[in-house]
Write an enzyme that holds these catalytic residues in place. Sequence first.
Site: not given
Ligand code: AP5
Ligand code: MG
Length: 220
Positions: A13, A88, A127, A160, A171
């Site tokens: 994402k 979410r 990552r 992270r 997660r």
């Molecule tokens: P990346 O693009 O970083 O993945 P992502 O989908 O953004 O994954 P996240 O871990 O950021 O999602 P998340 O939903 O768990 O975390 P968030 O920060 O939202 O890619 C991942 C890796 O893969 C990278 O190294 C990239 O280079 C590689 N990659 C990407 N695409 C690729 C491809 N096509 N091929 C090969 N490699 C690739 O949330 C964190 C925390 O915040 C949650 O756990 C929760 O506690 C809280 N939180 C956030 N939003 C909410 C909400 N709405 N409600 C409640 N709590 C929330």
């Molecule tokens: Mg992300």
Amino acid sequence: MRLILLGPPGAGKGTQASSIAEKYQVEHISTGDIFRYHIKNNTELGKKVKEYTDNGKLVPDELTCEIVWERLDREDCQKGFLLDGFPRTLQQAEILEQGLKERGQALDSVISIEVPNEILLERLSGRRVCNSCGEPYHTKNKSPKVEGVCDTCGGEIVQRKDDLEATVRNRIQVYEEQTAPLIDYYKERDLLLSVDGTKAIEVVREEIFATLASFSSKDC
Ligand code: AP5
Ligand code: MG
Ligand code: ZN
């Protein structure tokens, strides 16, 4: 354009968000990045959410929605937005839908990036992210031009805290139980566009642009 990026942790994402936001000239809003910013700066909000994010648990809906509306009601989001990591839960989705309705607005599309669990684990363990702007990198798949330095803003690249294997598994489970039901929620509303997220980063990006273009033209 009012868009949502949906997908499990590590689906890509954040990786796809900057080019989509740039192409459609909309604000990229990542709730995870907002929470990490507050934790880093030790704000009142940061203190409240740290316990949840560190353990891969969801921040309570009420608090999360309050933060999101505070952001969406700002001037720069009136022309559109790209939500990354929100909604979410079904409750968050309903609050978003209701709030947009009250403002005379509606979503254009929800892009669901699909990737199987075994690939997610591999991606998240390698990552690294920018400590300032949140741009994601990967030890194998995406290196910055200068080691340890973000291409976008020059910030420091770090790992992270919630990318430890046990937390990642947690997660993924939270995603399956609480977030995956949103796929059907948006399918029923004819808003869902699914993209195969296992392909190379550039291929996924082109696929997102192509499906968005065909979806918008279908609308006209
Ligand atoms: P990346 O693009 O970083 O993945 P992502 O989908 O953004 O994954 P996240 O871990 O950021 O999602 P998340 O939903 O768990 O975390 P968030 O920060 O939202 O890619 C991942 C890796 O893969 C990278 O190294 C990239 O280079 C590689 N990659 C990407 N695409 C690729 C491809 N096509 N091929 C090969 N490699 C690739 O949330 C964190 C925390 O915040 C949650 O756990 C929760 O506690 C809280 N939180 C956030 N939003 C909410 C909400 N709405 N409600 C409640 N709590 C929330
Ligand atoms: Mg992300
Ligand atoms: Zn950066």
